[in-house]
Design an enzyme around this catalytic site. Structure first.
Site, PDB file in Angstrom:
ATOM      1  CG  ASP A 191      18.549  54.075  -1.263  1.00  0.00           C
ATOM      2  OD1 ASP A 191      19.114  55.175  -1.219  1.00  0.00           O
ATOM      3  OD2 ASP A 191      19.161  52.997  -1.085  1.00  0.00           O
ATOM      4  CG  ASP A 250      13.717  47.508   8.121  1.00  0.00           C
ATOM      5  OD1 ASP A 250      14.807  48.100   8.006  1.00  0.00           O
ATOM      6  OD2 ASP A 250      13.599  46.276   7.968  1.00  0.00           O
ATOM      7  CG  ASP A 293       7.448  47.631   8.245  1.00  0.00           C
ATOM      8  OD1 ASP A 293       8.636  47.708   7.887  1.00  0.00           O
ATOM      9  OD2 ASP A 293       6.942  46.595   8.730  1.00  0.00           O
ATOM     10  CG  ASP A 298      20.100  41.655   8.658  1.00  0.00           C
ATOM     11  OD1 ASP A 298      20.650  40.753   7.996  1.00  0.00           O
ATOM     12  OD2 ASP A 298      18.873  41.837   8.673  1.00  0.00           O
TER      13      ASP A 298
END
Length: 535
Positions: free
Chosen positions: A137, A196, A198, A290
């Site tokens: 994105d 995610d 990282d 989530d």
């Protein structure tokens, strides 16, 4: 003659004269307002705060007892659920392995994207039974090009990797994950692992988690633990490590063992795709998509398992600005979700009354609302106010004993940082200001309720740049580092401390001066790593 609501009368002469007369008038107004208004209000606040403290204390002790029992009896997920390693099938070959989708949602992460993509592409799983899906994105064309090039590089090595973009950022992370599930090749997949940008899973991540889903059809989610690669970067990251370790070691473990439910952490987990779809898929009505999905799946009767022995490396936010934005989202979102789902939980017929009680009271009310509010309102507002209004007293058990036990229970999760517990208390009280504000915003659906700012992760870029040469003194605007809310609370606590030194007998001034120093430190921007804009 001017009369007050209490019936007392102030002569007109009191409104005339020099500074001394004005001071006398203010003192008179203070005394007139204190007895009929402030004292009863403060007594009510003390009662409410003590009640919330007891609720939080009972919750913490209960979870502590459960964790001790788990350790004593050595309860492990493999004892509750069947687990067998994936084995090669000579007849079926790789078809004996389920098809797995790995999703990596991204947005402008320039420093860490290579680590996460590389780790996902290095997962030990048959190459024809896994699809890596990078959901980008990013709004910066240059960063987009770098990520697309990285995906092409791995594709040239035979990895089945897809680089997916969309025309807008509607729904933020939830919207990206939802769009990612619409692609035709996803229909071939049985499970989806989410990381995610990282996060760096170990190569055997899927082989340690997928068997739980394969052999236990009632399980919808396998959640693993986070391992922080930069916890020693600064004092702020050490404080975060203490809080998050408690969350994983205690809260997630207890939820998994007792009710087979806990909040999905949004990453480092594997979902059964059929369960995800049955629950309604990803929704962007709050900033905690989530947790929203986890609640809905649980209400459908699905169970979750937490596997703490599987750890996934990731990075903690190391700038105060990034951490504040993250905590706003993590505090505002659950409160807003509670507002939206409370009655849905009550009306649900597929779960037991005990699980409903656990969800509404323990999971939401105590942990997501009471825990934030009591920390700030009691210890940073009400308790200091009793110094200035000595007619209201706080019992020692409420001011000292209960918070001491709660603190010790929290600190147990990170033994190596036990000597930093005083700093952790002061830092958590500072952050409780933002968590409380965010909680009210979520409950009232006000202003920034749906604000989503991507948490900045620095990777190794700062260390590399600073290590290559001696940097010039960075330029920054004073406004970049000043935080007025923290400064205001710091002045309030400092005033109460000075008042206690001059007129009080409680000796709370020691705590008040320490806590005001913590707020001043945060208010002037000396928390975490400061990254000048030139970097």
């Amino acid at each position: 003659m001017e009369s007050l609501s209490s019936g007392a009368v102030i002569p007109p002469e009191a409104f005339q004269g020099g500074p001394g007369d004005v001071t006398g008038l203010l003192g008179c107004l203070w005394q007139q307002a204190k007895a009929p208004l402030l004292v009863p209000f403060l007594k009510m606040m003390v009662f409410l705060c003590l009640t919330m403290s007891i609720l939080l204390f009972v919750e913490r002790v209960y979870m502590g007892i459960v964790v001790v029992l788990i350790k004593i009896f050595r309860w492990k997920p493999e004892k509750k659920y069947k687990w067998e390693p994936m084995k090669e099938d000579l007849e079926m070959g790789n078809l004996g392995y389920p098809m797995v989708l790995v999703q990596i949602p991204m947005c402008n992460e320039k420093e860490v994207y290579q680590l996460s993509i590389g780790a996902a592409c290095g997962l030990s799983w048959p190459t024809d039974r896994i699809i890596i899906q990078v959901l980008d994105d990013s709004t910066d064309p240059a960063i987009k090009a770098l990520k697309e090039q990285e995906c092409k590089r791995w594709a040239s090595k035979g990895i089945n990797i897809k680089y997916e973009i969309r025309e807008n950022r509607n729904g933020y992370k939830a919207g990206a994950l939802r769009e990612g599930m619409k692609h035709s090749y996803v229909k071939l997949c049985d499970y989806v692992a989410i990381f995610d940008a990282d996060f760096q899973p170990e190569h055997n991540f899927l082989r340690r988690t997928i068997p739980f889903l394969v052999h236990n059809p009632e399980l919808a989610l396998v959640q693993t633990r986070w391992k922080f690669v930069n916890s020693d970067e600064c004092l702020m990251t050490r404080m975060q490590e203490m809080s998050l370790n408690y969350h994983f070691i205690v809260e997630q473990e207890v939820g998994s063992r007792t009710y087979s439910f806990f909040g999905f952490n949004g990453t480092a987990g594997v979902w059964r795709i059929s369960a995800l779809n049955e629950a309604g898929g990803w929704k962007d009505r709050t900033t905690v998509e989530d947790m929203d999905l986890a609640i809905r799946a649980s209400l459908k009767g699905w169970k979750f398992v937490y596997v703490g022995e599987v750890e996934v490396k990731n990075e903690l936010p190391s700038t105060f600005k990034a951490y504040r934005h993250q905590q706003h989202r993590w505090s505002c979102g659950p409160a807003n979700l509670f507002r939206k789902m409370a009655m849905e939980i009550v009306r649900c017929k597929k779960v037991s009354p005990w699980k409903k009680f656990y969800l509404i009271y323990s999971f939401f009310f105590v942990r997501k609302i009471v825990a934030h509010m009591v920390t700030f309102i009691f210890y940073c507002v009400v308790l200091p106010a009793t110094i200035v209004i000595p007619e209201v007293q706080v019992p020692v058990w409420g001011a000292v004993y209960i918070p001491s036990v709660i603190t010790l229970l929290n600190a147990v999760g990170t033994p190596r940082s036990f000597h930093l517990v005083i700093f952790w208390i002061l830092f958590e009280n500072v952050m409780s200001l933002h968590r409380t504000k965010a909680t009210f915003i979520g409950l009232l659906e006000a202003g920034r309720v749906n604000e989503w700012i991507v948490t900045e992760k620095l990777g190794h870029v700062l260390q590399t740049k600073l290590g290559s040469k001696v940097p010039k003194k960075p330029r920054f605007r004073m406004g970049d580092r000043l935080h007025l809310l923290e400064l205001f609370v710091g002045f309030y606590l400092f005033f109460c401390g000075c008042y206690d030194v001059a007129f009080g007998k409680s000796h709370f001034f020691i705590y008040l001066f320490l806590q005001s120093t913590a707020f001043f430190t945060a208010g002037f921007g000396y928390v975490g790593i400061f990254v000048p804009s030139s970097y």
